[in-house]
Design a protein around this motif. Structure first.
Motif, mmCIF file in Angstrom:
data_model
loop_
_atom_site.group_PDB
_atom_site.id
_atom_site.type_symbol
_atom_site.label_atom_id
_atom_site.label_comp_id
_atom_site.label_asym_id
_atom_site.label_seq_id
_atom_site.Cartn_x
_atom_site.Cartn_y
_atom_site.Cartn_z
ATOM 1 N N ARG A 1 0.832 -1.217 0.000
ATOM 2 C CA ARG A 1 0.000 0.000 0.000
ATOM 3 C C ARG A 1 0.860 1.259 0.000
ATOM 4 N N LEU A 2 2.084 1.167 0.551
ATOM 5 C CA LEU A 2 2.963 2.335 0.632
ATOM 6 C C LEU A 2 3.794 2.561 -0.633
ATOM 7 N N ILE A 3 4.118 1.530 -1.350
ATOM 8 C CA ILE A 3 5.014 1.629 -2.513
ATOM 9 C C ILE A 3 4.600 2.704 -3.521
ATOM 10 N N PRO A 4 3.315 2.876 -3.831
ATOM 11 C CA PRO A 4 2.960 3.919 -4.804
ATOM 12 C C PRO A 4 3.289 5.348 -4.358
ATOM 13 N N PHE A 5 3.586 5.537 -3.068
ATOM 14 C CA PHE A 5 3.792 6.877 -2.539
ATOM 15 C C PHE A 5 5.251 7.329 -2.517
ATOM 16 N N GLY A 6 6.195 6.400 -2.609
ATOM 17 C CA GLY A 6 7.602 6.781 -2.563
ATOM 18 C C GLY A 6 8.491 5.568 -2.422
ATOM 19 N N ASN A 7 9.777 5.823 -2.223
ATOM 20 C CA ASN A 7 10.719 4.733 -1.981
ATOM 21 C C ASN A 7 10.588 4.307 -0.528
ATOM 22 N N ILE A 8 10.441 3.008 -0.322
ATOM 23 C CA ILE A 8 10.155 2.454 0.996
ATOM 24 C C ILE A 8 11.327 1.585 1.446
ATOM 25 N N ASN A 9 11.792 1.810 2.676
ATOM 26 C CA ASN A 9 12.817 0.970 3.281
ATOM 27 C C ASN A 9 12.263 0.545 4.639
ATOM 28 N N THR A 10 12.091 -0.758 4.827
ATOM 29 C CA THR A 10 11.438 -1.277 6.023
ATOM 30 C C THR A 10 12.415 -2.053 6.897
ATOM 31 N N SER A 11 12.366 -1.809 8.183
ATOM 32 C CA SER A 11 13.148 -2.566 9.162
ATOM 33 C C SER A 11 12.180 -3.166 10.169
ATOM 34 N N THR A 12 12.411 -4.421 10.522
ATOM 35 C CA THR A 12 11.603 -5.093 11.534
ATOM 36 C C THR A 12 12.277 -4.918 12.888
ATOM 37 N N VAL A 13 11.504 -4.500 13.884
ATOM 38 C CA VAL A 13 12.037 -4.302 15.227
ATOM 39 C C VAL A 13 12.221 -5.673 15.886
ATOM 40 N N LEU A 14 13.431 -5.944 16.336
ATOM 41 C CA LEU A 14 13.719 -7.203 17.020
ATOM 42 C C LEU A 14 13.461 -7.092 18.519
ATOM 43 N N THR A 15 14.011 -6.054 19.142
ATOM 44 C CA THR A 15 13.770 -5.777 20.563
ATOM 45 C C THR A 15 13.724 -4.260 20.733
ATOM 46 N N SER A 16 13.197 -3.845 21.860
ATOM 47 C CA SER A 16 13.114 -2.419 22.177
ATOM 48 C C SER A 16 13.710 -2.182 23.560
ATOM 49 N N PRO A 17 15.014 -1.915 23.629
ATOM 50 C CA PRO A 17 15.644 -1.684 24.931
ATOM 51 C C PRO A 17 15.058 -0.488 25.680
ATOM 52 N N VAL A 18 14.515 0.486 24.957
ATOM 53 C CA VAL A 18 13.849 1.637 25.577
ATOM 54 C C VAL A 18 12.486 1.790 24.907
ATOM 55 N N PRO A 19 11.488 1.016 25.332
ATOM 56 C CA PRO A 19 10.182 1.096 24.685
ATOM 57 C C PRO A 19 9.412 2.357 25.050
ATOM 58 N N TYR A 20 9.711 2.901 26.201
ATOM 59 C CA TYR A 20 9.052 4.114 26.674
ATOM 60 C C TYR A 20 9.927 4.732 27.741
ATOM 61 N N ARG A 21 10.006 6.026 27.751
ATOM 62 C CA ARG A 21 10.806 6.700 28.767
ATOM 63 C C ARG A 21 9.989 7.841 29.352
ATOM 64 N N VAL A 22 10.025 7.949 30.665
ATOM 65 C CA VAL A 22 9.406 9.092 31.355
ATOM 66 C C VAL A 22 10.235 10.317 30.996
ATOM 67 N N ILE A 23 9.575 11.368 30.549
ATOM 68 C CA ILE A 23 10.249 12.571 30.090
ATOM 69 C C ILE A 23 10.147 13.650 31.170
ATOM 70 N N SER A 24 11.270 14.268 31.443
ATOM 71 C CA SER A 24 11.260 15.387 32.390
ATOM 72 C C SER A 24 11.840 16.625 31.730
ATOM 73 N N PRO A 25 11.435 17.784 32.239
ATOM 74 C CA PRO A 25 11.922 19.040 31.655
ATOM 75 C C PRO A 25 13.423 19.186 31.790
#
Length: 143
Positions: free
Chosen positions: A119-143
């Motif tokens: 579905r994306l190919i008609p819109f541009g050049n597509i380069n896809t990477s599959t996520v294997l692991t997420s060492p930082v899936p979410y981080r609490v953000i502070s000012p």
């Protein structure tokens, strides 16, 4: 923003369902004072929303993808309208550099990945990477 506001921001990022009573106890503030600070943080746009983090595998989206889109073949508005409607895409960022967009997507299986890429190919050049692991899936953000 003072230290108490910063603590509020950290605590609600860890648990958006925390009650004002629990929050006030942790901060050693009165409930009205805590509630007033929460309202001020919302009014100032510091707190945009209270949301839940959903486990993608638990809802059947086992495969997470990072997709780079470059050399758009359509107007920007057309591409952005398409990605806003595409349910598999969970984030879209327009960036500087050779790549125009970084997309984060979650699909159920390889067939879902293939169909999304198709579905994306008609819109541009597509380069896809599959996520294997997420060492930082979410981080609490502070000012």
């Amino acid at each position: 923003m003072d230290l108490i506001d910063q603590k509020i921001i950290a605590l609600i990022q860890e648990d958006a369902r925390i009650t004002v009573s629990e929050l006030s106890k942790l901060l050693a503030l009165s409930r009205p004072s805590t509630a007033e600070r929460l309202v001020r943080l919302q009014e100032r746009g510091i707190i945009e929303a209270f949301t839940a983090r959903i486990s993608l595998p638990a809802i059947g989206r086992e495969i997470m993808l990072i997709i780079q889109v470059s050399t758009l073949k359509v107007p920007i508005q057309e591409f952005e309208a398409m990605v806003q409607q595409e349910q598999a895409i969970i984030e879209c960022h327009r960036v500087t550099g050779e790549v125009s967009y970084f997309l984060k997507a979650a699909v159920s299986d390889m067939n879902g990945m293939t169909m999304l890429i198709d579905r994306l190919i008609p819109f541009g050049n597509i380069n896809t990477s599959t996520v294997l692991t997420s060492p930082v899936p979410y981080r609490v953000i502070s000012p």
